[in-house]
Each structure stands twice: as structure tokens, then as C-alpha cells.
Design an enzyme around this catalytic site. Structure first.
Site, PDB file in Angstrom:
ATOM      1  N   GLU A   1      -6.581 -40.118  -5.255  1.00  5.23           N
ATOM      2  CA  GLU A   1      -5.315 -39.432  -5.536  1.00  5.23           C
ATOM      3  C   GLU A   1      -5.484 -37.930  -5.730  1.00  5.23           C
ATOM      4  O   GLU A   1      -4.543 -37.164  -5.499  1.00  5.23           O
ATOM      5  CB  GLU A   1      -4.619 -40.052  -6.751  1.00  5.23           C
ATOM      6  CG  GLU A   1      -4.084 -41.469  -6.528  1.00  5.23           C
ATOM      7  CD  GLU A   1      -5.131 -42.558  -6.745  1.00  5.23           C
ATOM      8  OE1 GLU A   1      -6.335 -42.216  -6.900  1.00  5.23           O
ATOM      9  OE2 GLU A   1      -4.772 -43.745  -6.761  1.00  5.23           O
TER      10      GLU A   1
ATOM     11  N   PHE B   1      -0.836 -52.943 -19.053  1.00  4.89           N
ATOM     12  CA  PHE B   1      -1.846 -52.757 -18.010  1.00  4.89           C
ATOM     13  C   PHE B   1      -1.533 -51.491 -17.198  1.00  4.89           C
ATOM     14  O   PHE B   1      -0.419 -51.324 -16.706  1.00  4.89           O
ATOM     15  CB  PHE B   1      -1.882 -53.987 -17.087  1.00  4.89           C
ATOM     16  CG  PHE B   1      -2.856 -53.837 -15.947  1.00  4.89           C
ATOM     17  CD1 PHE B   1      -4.219 -53.711 -16.200  1.00  4.89           C
ATOM     18  CD2 PHE B   1      -2.411 -53.796 -14.631  1.00  4.89           C
ATOM     19  CE1 PHE B   1      -5.112 -53.550 -15.156  1.00  4.89           C
ATOM     20  CE2 PHE B   1      -3.302 -53.637 -13.586  1.00  4.89           C
ATOM     21  CZ  PHE B   1      -4.654 -53.505 -13.846  1.00  4.89           C
ATOM     22  N   GLN B   2      -2.487 -50.621 -17.088  1.00  6.56           N
ATOM     23  CA  GLN B   2      -2.390 -49.356 -16.341  1.00  6.56           C
ATOM     24  C   GLN B   2      -1.267 -48.447 -16.853  1.00  6.56           C
ATOM     25  O   GLN B   2      -0.624 -47.744 -16.080  1.00  6.56           O
ATOM     26  CB  GLN B   2      -2.254 -49.618 -14.842  1.00  6.56           C
ATOM     27  CG  GLN B   2      -3.507 -50.275 -14.274  1.00  6.56           C
ATOM     28  CD  GLN B   2      -3.599 -50.257 -12.769  1.00  6.56           C
ATOM     29  OE1 GLN B   2      -2.590 -50.355 -12.093  1.00  6.56           O
ATOM     30  NE2 GLN B   2      -4.809 -50.153 -12.252  1.00  6.56           N
TER      31      GLN B   2
ATOM     32  N   LYS C   1       8.716 -49.182 -13.240  1.00  6.49           N
ATOM     33  CA  LYS C   1       8.822 -50.188 -12.179  1.00  6.49           C
ATOM     34  C   LYS C   1      10.220 -50.806 -12.171  1.00  6.49           C
ATOM     35  O   LYS C   1      10.807 -51.028 -11.109  1.00  6.49           O
ATOM     36  CB  LYS C   1       7.751 -51.267 -12.409  1.00  6.49           C
ATOM     37  CG  LYS C   1       7.546 -52.171 -11.215  1.00  6.49           C
ATOM     38  CD  LYS C   1       6.275 -53.001 -11.368  1.00  6.49           C
ATOM     39  CE  LYS C   1       6.049 -53.857 -10.135  1.00  6.49           C
ATOM     40  NZ  LYS C   1       4.814 -54.633 -10.233  1.00  6.49           N
TER      41      LYS C   1
ATOM     42  N   MET D   1     -22.933 -20.560  -6.250  1.00  9.39           N
ATOM     43  CA  MET D   1     -22.350 -19.571  -7.149  1.00  9.39           C
ATOM     44  C   MET D   1     -22.944 -19.697  -8.557  1.00  9.39           C
ATOM     45  O   MET D   1     -23.169 -18.695  -9.245  1.00  9.39           O
ATOM     46  CB  MET D   1     -20.823 -19.722  -7.182  1.00  9.39           C
ATOM     47  CG  MET D   1     -20.107 -18.658  -7.972  1.00  9.39           C
ATOM     48  SD  MET D   1     -20.513 -16.988  -7.424  1.00  9.39           S
ATOM     49  CE  MET D   1     -19.201 -16.648  -6.280  1.00  9.39           C
TER      50      MET D   1
HETATM   51  C1  LIG Z   1     -15.279 -18.065  -7.658  1.00 11.06           C
HETATM   52  C2  LIG Z   1     -14.033 -17.235  -7.739  1.00 11.06           C
HETATM   53  C3  LIG Z   1     -14.113 -15.870  -7.671  1.00 11.06           C
HETATM   54  C4  LIG Z   1     -12.952 -15.095  -7.656  1.00 11.06           C
HETATM   55  N1  LIG Z   1     -13.078 -13.735  -7.498  1.00 11.06           N
HETATM   56  C5  LIG Z   1     -11.945 -13.001  -7.299  1.00 11.06           C
HETATM   57  C6  LIG Z   1     -12.040 -11.616  -6.958  1.00 11.06           C
HETATM   58  O1  LIG Z   1     -13.107 -11.050  -6.830  1.00 11.06           O
HETATM   59  N2  LIG Z   1     -10.878 -10.958  -6.736  1.00 11.06           N
HETATM   60  C7  LIG Z   1      -9.644 -11.564  -6.837  1.00 11.06           C
HETATM   61  O2  LIG Z   1      -8.620 -10.936  -6.580  1.00 11.06           O
HETATM   62  N3  LIG Z   1      -9.547 -12.847  -7.198  1.00 11.06           N
HETATM   63  C8  LIG Z   1     -10.662 -13.578  -7.409  1.00 11.06           C
HETATM   64  N4  LIG Z   1     -10.541 -14.922  -7.715  1.00 11.06           N
HETATM   65  C9  LIG Z   1      -9.181 -15.490  -7.852  1.00 11.06           C
HETATM   66  C10 LIG Z   1      -8.598 -15.208  -9.229  1.00 11.06           C
HETATM   67  O3  LIG Z   1      -9.162 -16.103 -10.151  1.00 11.06           O
HETATM   68  C11 LIG Z   1      -7.047 -15.377  -9.193  1.00 11.06           C
HETATM   69  O4  LIG Z   1      -6.723 -16.657  -8.722  1.00 11.06           O
HETATM   70  C12 LIG Z   1      -6.361 -14.367  -8.293  1.00 11.06           C
HETATM   71  O5  LIG Z   1      -6.810 -13.069  -8.541  1.00 11.06           O
HETATM   72  C13 LIG Z   1      -4.853 -14.454  -8.520  1.00 11.06           C
HETATM   73  O6  LIG Z   1      -4.189 -13.696  -7.565  1.00 11.06           O
HETATM   74  P1  LIG Z   1      -2.635 -13.350  -7.757  1.00 11.06           P
HETATM   75  O7  LIG Z   1      -2.415 -12.770  -9.102  1.00 11.06           O
HETATM   76  O8  LIG Z   1      -2.254 -12.556  -6.566  1.00 11.06           O
HETATM   77  O9  LIG Z   1      -1.938 -14.787  -7.554  1.00 11.06           O
HETATM   78  P2  LIG Z   1      -1.285 -15.814  -8.617  1.00 11.06           P
HETATM   79  O10 LIG Z   1      -2.238 -16.178  -9.668  1.00 11.06           O
HETATM   80  O11 LIG Z   1      -0.707 -16.904  -7.788  1.00 11.06           O
HETATM   81  O12 LIG Z   1      -0.116 -14.966  -9.271  1.00 11.06           O
HETATM   82  C14 LIG Z   1       0.991 -14.611  -8.501  1.00 11.06           C
HETATM   83  C15 LIG Z   1       1.968 -13.880  -9.383  1.00 11.06           C
HETATM   84  O13 LIG Z   1       3.114 -13.569  -8.585  1.00 11.06           O
HETATM   85  C16 LIG Z   1       4.287 -13.947  -9.284  1.00 11.06           C
HETATM   86  N5  LIG Z   1       5.313 -14.318  -8.325  1.00 11.06           N
HETATM   87  C17 LIG Z   1       5.476 -15.502  -7.677  1.00 11.06           C
HETATM   88  N6  LIG Z   1       6.568 -15.483  -6.908  1.00 11.06           N
HETATM   89  C18 LIG Z   1       7.108 -14.264  -7.050  1.00 11.06           C
HETATM   90  C19 LIG Z   1       8.263 -13.634  -6.514  1.00 11.06           C
HETATM   91  N7  LIG Z   1       9.079 -14.278  -5.670  1.00 11.06           N
HETATM   92  N8  LIG Z   1       8.541 -12.365  -6.880  1.00 11.06           N
HETATM   93  C20 LIG Z   1       7.740 -11.695  -7.757  1.00 11.06           C
HETATM   94  N9  LIG Z   1       6.630 -12.244  -8.307  1.00 11.06           N
HETATM   95  C21 LIG Z   1       6.317 -13.509  -7.948  1.00 11.06           C
HETATM   96  C22 LIG Z   1       3.878 -15.109 -10.163  1.00 11.06           C
HETATM   97  O14 LIG Z   1       4.755 -15.255 -11.266  1.00 11.06           O
HETATM   98  C23 LIG Z   1       2.460 -14.718 -10.557  1.00 11.06           C
HETATM   99  O15 LIG Z   1       2.440 -13.965 -11.732  1.00 11.06           O
HETATM  100  C24 LIG Z   1     -11.689 -15.708  -7.770  1.00 11.06           C
HETATM  101  C25 LIG Z   1     -11.599 -17.086  -7.886  1.00 11.06           C
HETATM  102  C26 LIG Z   1     -12.756 -17.853  -7.852  1.00 11.06           C
HETATM  103  C27 LIG Z   1     -12.630 -19.344  -7.930  1.00 11.06           C
HETATM  104  C1  LIG Z   2     -14.674 -29.229 -10.061  1.00 11.91           C
HETATM  105  C2  LIG Z   2     -15.560 -28.071 -10.378  1.00 11.91           C
HETATM  106  N1  LIG Z   2     -16.702 -28.269 -11.056  1.00 11.91           N
HETATM  107  C3  LIG Z   2     -17.529 -27.228 -11.319  1.00 11.91           C
HETATM  108  C4  LIG Z   2     -17.207 -25.966 -10.927  1.00 11.91           C
HETATM  109  C5  LIG Z   2     -18.126 -24.775 -11.241  1.00 11.91           C
HETATM  110  N2  LIG Z   2     -18.624 -24.192  -9.986  1.00 11.91           N
HETATM  111  C6  LIG Z   2     -18.071 -23.100  -9.421  1.00 11.91           C
HETATM  112  S1  LIG Z   2     -18.801 -22.658  -7.992  1.00 11.91           S
HETATM  113  C7  LIG Z   2     -19.903 -23.926  -8.111  1.00 11.91           C
HETATM  114  C8  LIG Z   2     -20.949 -24.138  -7.057  1.00 11.91           C
HETATM  115  C9  LIG Z   2     -20.378 -24.498  -5.736  1.00 11.91           C
HETATM  116  O1  LIG Z   2     -21.425 -24.927  -4.904  1.00 11.91           O
HETATM  117  P1  LIG Z   2     -21.159 -25.176  -3.376  1.00 11.91           P
HETATM  118  O2  LIG Z   2     -19.984 -26.047  -3.180  1.00 11.91           O
HETATM  119  O3  LIG Z   2     -22.425 -25.633  -2.742  1.00 11.91           O
HETATM  120  O4  LIG Z   2     -20.742 -23.735  -2.852  1.00 11.91           O
HETATM  121  P2  LIG Z   2     -21.657 -22.404  -2.791  1.00 11.91           P
HETATM  122  O5  LIG Z   2     -21.400 -21.641  -4.039  1.00 11.91           O
HETATM  123  O6  LIG Z   2     -23.078 -22.820  -2.661  1.00 11.91           O
HETATM  124  O7  LIG Z   2     -21.140 -21.684  -1.585  1.00 11.91           O
HETATM  125  C10 LIG Z   2     -19.689 -24.672  -9.278  1.00 11.91           C
HETATM  126  C11 LIG Z   2     -20.497 -25.827  -9.688  1.00 11.91           C
HETATM  127  C12 LIG Z   2     -15.966 -25.816 -10.265  1.00 11.91           C
HETATM  128  N3  LIG Z   2     -15.536 -24.621  -9.882  1.00 11.91           N
HETATM  129  N4  LIG Z   2     -15.182 -26.878  -9.971  1.00 11.91           N
END
Ligand SMILES: Cc1cc2nc3c(=O)[nH]c(=O)nc-3n(C[C@H](O)[C@H](O)[C@H](O)COP(=O)(O)OP(=O)(O)OC[C@H]3O[C@@H](n4cnc5c(N)ncnc54)[C@H](O)[C@@H]3O)c2cc1C
Ligand SMILES: Cc1ncc(C[n+]2csc(CCOP(=O)(O)OP(=O)(O)O)c2C)c(N)n1
Ligand SMILES: [Mg+2]
Length: 603
Positions: free
Chosen positions: A66, A128-129, A178, A506
Site C-alpha cells: 500500500e 479484527f484489523q 464496512k 548519502m
Molecule cells: C537529500 C535531500 C537533499 C536536499 N537538498 C536540497 C537542496 O540542496 N536545495 C533545495 O532547494 N532543496 C533540497 N531538498 C528539498 C528540501 O528538503 C525541500 O523539500 C525543498 O527545498 C522545498 O521546496 P519548496 O519550498 O519550493 O516546496 P514545498 O515544500 O512544496 O513548498 C511550496 C510552498 O509553496 C506554497 N504554495 C503552494 N501553492 C501555492 C500557490 N498556489 N500560491 C502560492 N504559494 C503556494 C506552499 O504553501 C508552500 O509553502 C533536499 C531534500 C533531500 C531529501
Molecule cells: C525511508 C528512509 N529511510 C532512511 C532514510 C535516510 N537516508 C537518506 S539518503 C539514504 C541513503 C540512500 O542510499 P541509496 O538509495 O543507495 O542512494 P545513494 O545515496 O547511494 O544515491 C538514507 C539511508 C530515508 N531518507 N528514507
């Protein structure tokens, strides 16, 4: 065949009203809302609904877990701009949705999630569930409902669609007992429409604020537009483009904003933040005005708040009042839909490069000043730029950067790329240049490993004519690899690129930088992914050198049906630049020496 029509003859009813079971009402309402596909998995408490499904023109995609159903609905929504719908049974079916719902919540993706629930007579008895899924999902849904009566189902679903899409989008869950599915009630789609909501009192862009914002923009010497996900959600591409071009303001994007402003546009800087380009972060730090468009100043974007863009005034255009001044204190807030706010703002800015002399408030643009600022940013690229890897010699080593760059070239930058979470996600963001919105689908806020394959299945079903690529790490891919069977069963023309570095890369990178290379629990043994694909009757190949990348991508493109490529890349490469947690935006760890260092581990 319309479910409504089919049952019209059963009983004498007032016009438009039909007597249906709760299960039939569920599907008829979804059909009325325009739903053509749902992603789900059956079980006891949702069986009456599954039994009724055959009467309705709705495609049901049978997932293998799911969590996959929620991610598929999410990928469907992000690719299409419509609401994604997933279905699960009570108990474990419902709890398996949780990660997918939270993923959608953190990235503001509109979902309607339907769960079966035990009969209303035994609610609260640990039947159940039975789990309290509305209690569990309260903090990760925009709203949720329990339907214990058949007559409540249509109004709840119709309201759920409104709530999921309006304002800041998000997931909504409806738990249907249900007995509510089995009981009969009158059904009238139109009558079940939600009452018009009064808009949130704060949701109106004050004209005084518009004027203030316009003045700040006109007077800024070093402005930067921060382009976020909200641009895609409001569809304000043209308005942002006009603002940038008219005032010649450079545009930095968040991860989720990539594609909202064309990467190939001369004013596009690229991604900001923890793994953003160095010159982008420097531009933000030295700017005198930030115009934040639909972005929420996530901590991955700002670095330490105390030192964030210290000399910049800030304008925040945002639909969710709760985001204003949450992380970054702003000078002007335009609360409302971004497109509307920009439509209101643009007439207050000079209509042409020279302005309109004689029009009150229209200051002529200072072209020299603009060019100085753009040149200053350009000069910052120099050594900082991610190396143009197309010019790198093929040293026999395969880097993830090569793979992303070549994938970008081979797909003409036009594919929908759905990434997982980790290093490969950041390399994709750096090396695949997205020119169009909704072409990068990635879990940003929750950072959910296992997202890519199921979300890509949803994206492919939403956009069957588009080329769709999964880009996943060897770790994350294994979290939801069971959905290979779904891709095979649905005969989807889906391309899968595994960036296989033998590590939870990472996390290994953090261990390398901050834990003295103590690689505890990050080396990762994987199955032979090509054989795993073959077990599902899915074609594929492994790639070990740069020279093999383009031919393999071409083979995937040519192949009808799913195709998997296992890219065996450099094992201990890291994503640069990187802002260590707790550091300022400009305090980046840079790639040492050569842009792409060869390491001993890749003989
Ligand atoms: C491993 C990893 C590394 C990351 N590194 C980076 C990085 O280096 N740089 C980076 O940028 N991000 C990075 N991120 C992503 C980061 O965590 C955020 O998810 C991202 O920066 C959010 O972008 P956002 O604010 O544009 O989008 P969202 O979090 O989706 O926010 C969007 C905003 O827009 C608003 N909005 C929605 N609809 C409307 C509308 N119609 N009008 C006006 N406002 C609206 C919402 O209310 C919200 O506040 C990383 C994520 C991971 C998993
Ligand atoms: C469900 C979940 N568990 C743990 C993490 C923490 N985490 C972030 S990146 C990462 C490693 C990802 O490894 P891989 O999928 O091999 O990608 P790579 O970074 O090697 O490109 C982990 C464990 C996460 N983001 N999501
Ligand atoms: Mg890995």
C-alpha cells in the site's frame, strides 16, 4: 458506463437521485470527480467497495504494497496536476499508506486516500484489523473523515476533493466503515457538492503590500527570485517569467521548484541550498532583495537562519499564511495564490525596459546596475561551476554525474524523471536540466526512500505519452522493488536507472565528512538488479563504463515495456558542494582538487 445511469431504473427517485449502496456511491462520486485511475490493494473491510468497482469505468492498478499505492497516486498527481487517489483496506492496509501520505503532506501534493474500516457497530472494540487511521493520520493529512453512513460518503468525498486541491494542496483521507459501504442511500452527485467556502480572511493580497513590494523591486540593485514548488502548483510560470525578464532578475530554484523556470533561460541560476551551486548560494547571500515565490524557506534551503541573506529585504508570496515569518522574517508578505498576486504586482512594475516616464511611480530601469549584478553572479561561476562533464575524458570510471548528464542529453531534457532519495537525487538535480514544469518528481520534504519506482508508475499512467525515467539508488530501490511486478502487470513503458554505488551513499557521505569515515551499516549488498528484472520478465542490462551509457539509454528508449539499467558507478563519490548542518549558506564544503576525483576503490 456511468454508475449513476445504470441504477436509475431501480426505484422511483426525484430527478438526479438514485438509490445506491455506499460502495457504489464511492465509485460514482469518484467518477463524477473525474477520476479514471485508482491505485490500491483489497482486503476484508474494503471488499464491498471492490465488489462494486466492476460497474464503474475506473481503472484499478493493483500495487504490491500500500505504500506503493500512495506513492503512485502522488506521482500521478505531481505529473498531471490532478488529484491522485489510492485505496486500502483497514488495519495494516491503512497503516501501510502512512509513509506515502506523509510524503505527500510534506510536499503539498493533493491526494484522496480511501480506507475501509471495520463495521461501525464494532468500532473501538479492537475488532479484527481495526486501527484508528484517522487518529494516526491526523497530523499528516490536511483533513480526514470517518464515514459510518452511506449517505455521508458522497458529500465527504466531494469535500475531500475541494480540500485536497484548494489553497495549499495536500492529502485527505476518508475512512469508510464496512456497513456504510453495504447500506443503501440516495445518491445525487450535484446535491453532494460542498458549500462554497468563505476564503480565509488572510487570503487577500493587500494593495498596500503590492505597492510596497513593487517599490522594493524597483529599487533593488541585487535582486534574486527564489522559485519554489508553489509556482508549479499555481501555474504561475508565465508571470514569474515576465517578472524575471522585465526586471532582469536572476532566478534561483528550490529542489521542488526545478522546471518551474526553464533551466536553459539565461536568467536561470540553478538550484540553491545544501547541495545547490556555490554561485547560487553566494548570490543569495549577497543579494539586497529576495522575492520568494511559492517556497517555504526549508532548512535545506537557508542553512543557518541567523546568517541567511543578511543584507536582503525579503518579499514572500505564499498561499499558506502559516508559512509567513515561520523560518525567515520577511519585509513584505503577499498572502494568496501566486499567480493572482503576480498578476496584481506586475502592472506596478515598469512595462518595458525603459519604464514609462510620466507614469507615477514608474522609475526607469537602471540597465547598467542590472548588468553589473548579473556579471557579478556570472563571475562567481568560474571555478565554482559544476564541471562541464561533457568535456571530461572517459577515464574508464563511471560517475553518477556522467549518467545524469548523458540521460539529460539522450532524452533531450524532456523526460519526466522521478528520483528516489540520496546522492543520485542531488546529482540528478545538478546535472539534468529541467526546462519544463512537472518533469522532475521527487520527495523533497520527507525525503522518502522507496518513492521513485511507485511514483514513476503513477506518473507514467498519468502521462502515457511521455518518456518516464526512474532514477533510484541501490538502497532506495530495494525498499519498493516489489512494484516491478506492478509495472510488468500494467505493461508500462517505463525506464529504470539504478545508480548503484554499493552504499547508502548519502549517509556514507555524512560518515565520511562528519564521522571519521566510520562506514557503519552503509555498505550495501544488492541482488543482481538485471536478474531481478528478468524474474519479472523485464528487460535490462548493466553498465560499467561511460561509453556504454548512451547505447544503454537508447536500448531502453527503443524497448517497449519496462527496462532496467543497473549503472555500476564510482563507489565513494560525494555530492558537492555541501553545506554542513548548522553552517551558513556560503560555508560550503567544496569538491577537493579535481572536479571529479578518482578513488582507489574503483579499479
Ligand atoms: C537529500 C535531500 C537533499 C536536499 N537538498 C536540497 C537542496 O540542496 N536545495 C533545495 O532547494 N532543496 C533540497 N531538498 C528539498 C528540501 O528538503 C525541500 O523539500 C525543498 O527545498 C522545498 O521546496 P519548496 O519550498 O519550493 O516546496 P514545498 O515544500 O512544496 O513548498 C511550496 C510552498 O509553496 C506554497 N504554495 C503552494 N501553492 C501555492 C500557490 N498556489 N500560491 C502560492 N504559494 C503556494 C506552499 O504553501 C508552500 O509553502 C533536499 C531534500 C533531500 C531529501
Ligand atoms: C525511508 C528512509 N529511510 C532512511 C532514510 C535516510 N537516508 C537518506 S539518503 C539514504 C541513503 C540512500 O542510499 P541509496 O538509495 O543507495 O542512494 P545513494 O545515496 O547511494 O544515491 C538514507 C539511508 C530515508 N531518507 N528514507
Ligand atoms: Mg547507493
Amino acid at each position: 458506463m456511468s454508475g449513476t445511469k445504470k441504477h436509475e431504473s431501480r426505484k422511483q427517485q426525484p430527478a438526479h437521485t438514485t438509490r445506491l449502496t455506499g460502495s457504489e456511491i464511492l465509485w460514482a462520486t469518484l467518477e463524477g470527480e473525474g477520476v479514471t485511475t485508482v491505485f490500491g490493494y483489497p482486503g476484508g473491510a474494503i471488499l464491498p467497495a471492490y465488489d462494486a468497482l466492476r460497474k464503474f469505468p475506473i481503472r484499478h492498478v493493483l500495487v504490491r504494497h500500500e505504500q506503493g499505492a500512495a506513492h503512485m497516486a502522488d506521482g500521478y498527481a505531481r505529473a498531471s496536476g490532478k488529484v491522485g487517489v489510492c485505496v486500502a483496506t483497514s488495519g495494516p492496509g491503512a497503516t501501510n499508506l502512512v509513509t506515502g501520505i506523509a510524503t505527500a503532506m510534506l510536499d503539498s501534493v493533493p491526494l484522496v486516500c480511501i480506507t475501509g474500516q471495520v463495521s461501525s457497530k464494532v468500532l473501538g472494540t479492537d475488532a479484527f484489523q481495526e486501527v484508528d487511521i484517522t487518529g494516526i493520520t491526523l497530523p499528516i493529512t490536511k483533513h480526514n473523515y470517518v464515514a459510518t453512513r452511506a449517505e455521508d460518503i458522497a458529500p465527504m468525498i466531494r469535500e475531500a476533493f475541494l480540500v485536497a486541491q484548494s489553497g495549499r494542496p495536500g492529502p485527505v483521507l476518508i475512512d469508510i466503515t464496512k456497513d456504510a459501504q453495504q447500506a443503501a442511500a440516495d445518491f445525487d452527485f450535484a446535491a453532494a457538492a460542498p458549500k462554497p467556502h468563505r476564503p480565509h480572511p488572510m487570503l487577500k493580497t493587500e494593495s498596500a503590500s503590492i505597492l510596497q513590494a513593487a517599490e522594493l523591486i524597483r529599487n533593488a540593485k541585487k535582486p534574486v527570485i527564489l522559485a519554489g514548488h508553489g509556482i508549479i502548483q499555481s501555474g504561475a510560470y508565465q508571470q514569474v517569467l515576465t517578472l524575471a525578464e522585465r526586471m532582469r532578475i536572476p532566478v534561483a530554484s528550490t529542489l521542488l521548484g526545478l522546471g518551474a523556470f526553464p533551466a536553459s533561460h539565461p536568467l536561470s541560476l540553478g538550484m540553491m541550498g545544501m547541495h545547490g551551486e556555490a554561485w547560487v548560494n553566494h548570490a543569495i547571500q549577497s543579494s539586497d532583495l529576495l522575492i520568494a515565490c511559492g517556497m517555504r524557506f526549508d532548512d535545506r534551503v537557508t542553512g543557518t537562519l541567523a546568517t541567511y541573506a543578511p543584507s536582503a529585504k525579503k518579499i514572500h508570496i505564499e498561499v499558506d499564511p502559516a508559512e509567513i515569518n515561520k523560518n525567515v522574517k520577511v519585509d513584505v508578505a503577499l498572502i494568496g495564490d501566486l499567480k493572482d498576486a503576480l498578476e496584481a504586482l506586475l502592472p506596478h512594475l515598469p512595462p518595458q525596459r525603459t519604464g514609462s516616464p510620466g507614469t507615477p511611480g514608474f522609475a526607469p530601469r537602471d540597465e547598467k546596475q542590472e548588468s553589473t549584478w548579473l556579471r557579478e553572479i556570472e563571475a562567481g561561476k568560474g571555478e565554482c561551476a559544476v564541471r562541464d562533464i561533457s568535456n571530461l575524458p572517459d577515464s574508464g570510471h563511471l560517475y553518477a554525474a556522467h549518467v545524469m548528464h548523458d540521460l539529460w542529453r539522450a532524452t533531450d531534457g524532456k523526460a519526466i524523471v522521478v528520483t528516489d532519495v540520496g546522492q543520485h537525487q542531488m546529482w540528478e538535480a545538478q546535472y539534468y536540466k529541467h526546462d519544463a514544469p512537472r518533469t522532475l518528481i521527487t520527495s523533497g520534504g520527507l525525503g522518502t526512500m522507496g518513492f521513485a519506482l511507485p511514483a514513476a508508475i503513477g506518473a507514467k499512467i498519468a502521462c502515457p505519452d511521455k518518456e518516464v525515467w526512474v532514477v533510484a539508488g541501490d538502497g532506495g530501490f530495494q525498499m519498493t522493488a516489489a512494484e516491478l511486478a506492478t509495472a510488468a502487470q500494467e505493461e508500462l513503458d517505463l525506464n529504470i536507472a539504478i545508480v548503484n554505488n554499493g552504499y547508502l551513499g548519502m549517509v556514507r557521505q555524512w560518515q565520511e565528512f562528519f564521522y571519521e569515515k566510520n562506514y557503519q551499516s552503509t555498505p550495501l549488498r544488492s541482488p543482481d538488479f538485471v536478474k531481478l528484472a528478468a524474474a519479472h520478465d523485464i528487460a535490462g542490462q548493466a553498465v560499467r563504463t561511460r561509453a556504454e551509457v548512451l547505447p544503454a539509454v537508447a536500448a531502453a528508449q527503443k524497448h517497449k515495456g519496462p527496462y532496467l539499467i543497473n549503472f555500476l558507478v564510482e563507489k565513494e563519490d560525494s555530492v558537492y558542494p555541501m553545506i554542513p548542518a548548522g553552517s551558513a549558506l556560503h560555508e560550503m564544503i567544496r569538491r577537493p582538487n579535481n572536479p571529479l576525483v578518482e578513488t582507489a576503490s574503483d579499479k
